[in-house]
Design a protein around this motif. Structure first.
Motif, PDB file in Angstrom:
ATOM      1  N   GLY A   1       0.813  -1.215   0.000  1.00 36.78           N
ATOM      2  CA  GLY A   1       0.000   0.000   0.000  1.00 36.78           C
ATOM      3  C   GLY A   1       0.842   1.257   0.000  1.00 36.78           C
ATOM      4  N   GLY A   2       1.964   1.229   0.672  1.00 35.21           N
ATOM      5  CA  GLY A   2       2.835   2.397   0.749  1.00 35.21           C
ATOM      6  C   GLY A   2       3.710   2.589  -0.479  1.00 35.21           C
ATOM      7  N   ALA A   3       3.811   1.569  -1.317  1.00 41.18           N
ATOM      8  CA  ALA A   3       4.677   1.679  -2.488  1.00 41.18           C
ATOM      9  C   ALA A   3       4.070   2.580  -3.559  1.00 41.18           C
ATOM     10  CB  ALA A   3       4.952   0.290  -3.069  1.00 41.18           C
ATOM     11  N   ILE A   4       2.761   2.596  -3.657  1.00 39.55           N
ATOM     12  CA  ILE A   4       2.139   3.399  -4.719  1.00 39.55           C
ATOM     13  C   ILE A   4       2.412   4.894  -4.508  1.00 39.55           C
ATOM     14  CG2 ILE A   4      -0.064   4.014  -5.795  1.00 39.55           C
ATOM     15  CD1 ILE A   4      -0.836   1.032  -5.316  1.00 39.55           C
ATOM     16  N   PRO A   5       2.202   5.441  -3.298  1.00 35.67           N
ATOM     17  CA  PRO A   5       2.580   6.849  -3.118  1.00 35.67           C
ATOM     18  C   PRO A   5       4.088   7.085  -3.269  1.00 35.67           C
ATOM     19  CG  PRO A   5       1.187   6.122  -1.294  1.00 35.67           C
ATOM     20  CD  PRO A   5       1.512   4.924  -2.121  1.00 35.67           C
ATOM     21  N   ALA A   6       4.894   6.051  -3.029  1.00 31.17           N
ATOM     22  CA  ALA A   6       6.349   6.195  -3.133  1.00 31.17           C
ATOM     23  C   ALA A   6       6.812   6.332  -4.579  1.00 31.17           C
ATOM     24  CB  ALA A   6       7.053   5.007  -2.470  1.00 31.17           C
ATOM     25  N   LEU A   7       5.935   6.048  -5.546  1.00 30.93           N
ATOM     26  CA  LEU A   7       6.302   6.252  -6.948  1.00 30.93           C
ATOM     27  C   LEU A   7       6.730   7.690  -7.205  1.00 30.93           C
ATOM     28  CD1 LEU A   7       3.596   4.168  -8.815  1.00 30.93           C
ATOM     29  CD2 LEU A   7       6.077   3.860  -9.004  1.00 30.93           C
ATOM     30  N   GLY A   8       6.184   8.630  -6.445  1.00 29.40           N
ATOM     31  CA  GLY A   8       6.561  10.036  -6.603  1.00 29.40           C
ATOM     32  C   GLY A   8       7.940  10.352  -6.052  1.00 29.40           C
ATOM     33  N   PHE A   9       8.436   9.548  -5.113  1.00 30.87           N
ATOM     34  CA  PHE A   9       9.736   9.816  -4.480  1.00 30.87           C
ATOM     35  C   PHE A   9      10.880   9.105  -5.204  1.00 30.87           C
ATOM     36  CE2 PHE A   9       6.654   9.858  -0.898  1.00 30.87           C
ATOM     37  CZ  PHE A   9       6.689  11.219  -0.652  1.00 30.87           C
ATOM     38  N   ALA A  10      10.672   7.834  -5.522  1.00 32.16           N
ATOM     39  CA  ALA A  10      11.719   7.012  -6.141  1.00 32.16           C
ATOM     40  C   ALA A  10      11.072   6.144  -7.214  1.00 32.16           C
ATOM     41  CB  ALA A  10      12.415   6.159  -5.087  1.00 32.16           C
ATOM     42  N   PRO A  11      10.842   6.699  -8.407  1.00 33.52           N
ATOM     43  CA  PRO A  11      10.046   5.980  -9.407  1.00 33.52           C
ATOM     44  C   PRO A  11      10.605   4.626  -9.834  1.00 33.52           C
ATOM     45  CG  PRO A  11      10.508   8.248 -10.118  1.00 33.52           C
ATOM     46  CD  PRO A  11      11.236   8.022  -8.843  1.00 33.52           C
ATOM     47  N   TRP A  12      11.899   4.527 -10.109  1.00 34.28           N
ATOM     48  CA  TRP A  12      12.424   3.268 -10.649  1.00 34.28           C
ATOM     49  C   TRP A  12      12.491   2.158  -9.617  1.00 34.28           C
ATOM     50  CZ3 TRP A  12      11.529   2.872 -15.375  1.00 34.28           C
ATOM     51  CH2 TRP A  12      11.608   3.964 -16.218  1.00 34.28           C
TER      52      TRP A  12
END
Length: 144
Positions: free
Chosen positions: A105-116
């Motif tokens: 669940g937390g990985a989706i918002p993290a796309l904005g911080f560290a996309p790759w």
């Protein structure tokens, strides 16, 4: 449409909470699992806050409503058995979380911080889900 909109709003609130708390940063999560090194207790406070909020929310919602606002019924788990699939899945989740620092669940918002790195995690997780579904669909051998 209200059901989809309410899910979108709930997801946005969750993502905002992940972003504000810093839990989208895998290093912050991994530091929680390092009590003898760079330990950071903030994950425990975030999880504790989520637990208290959920407990109050469940009490209020289920105490006042027979059905949800935007659906015909509540969709709650019915399984009451602790079996090998539950234990194995929980262990696999924990190991994956401890290795990567990402919660699904937390990985989706993290796309904005560290996309790759986050995209690699999400693709790997999706592949794992597909493999698990494929394995579950295989015919079972009967043992005597």
């Amino acid at each position: 449409m209200n059901r989809i909109f309410s899910a979108l709003v709930a997801g946005m609130i969750f993502g905002l909470g992940i972003a504000i708390s810093g839990m989208g940063n895998p290093a912050k999560v991994l530091n929680f699992f390092d009590p003898l090194g760079t330990w950071d207790a903030s994950l425990a406070f975030v999880m504790g806050g989520a637990l208290v909020t959920t407990a109050i929310g469940y009490r209020v919602i289920f105490g006042q409503r027979k059905i949800p606002l935007f659906d015909k019924k509540f969709h709650l788990p019915t399984a009451r058995v602790i079996d090998a699939k539950l234990i194995g899945g929980s262990a696999l989740f924990g190991v994956g979380w401890g290795i990567s620092g990402f919660c699904p669940g937390g990985a989706i918002p993290a796309l904005g911080f560290a996309p790759w790195p986050t995209a690699l995690f999400l693709i790997s997780m999706g592949g794992g889900i597909l493999i698990a579904r494929w394995l579950q669909a295989l015919p079972r051998r009967q043992t005597i």
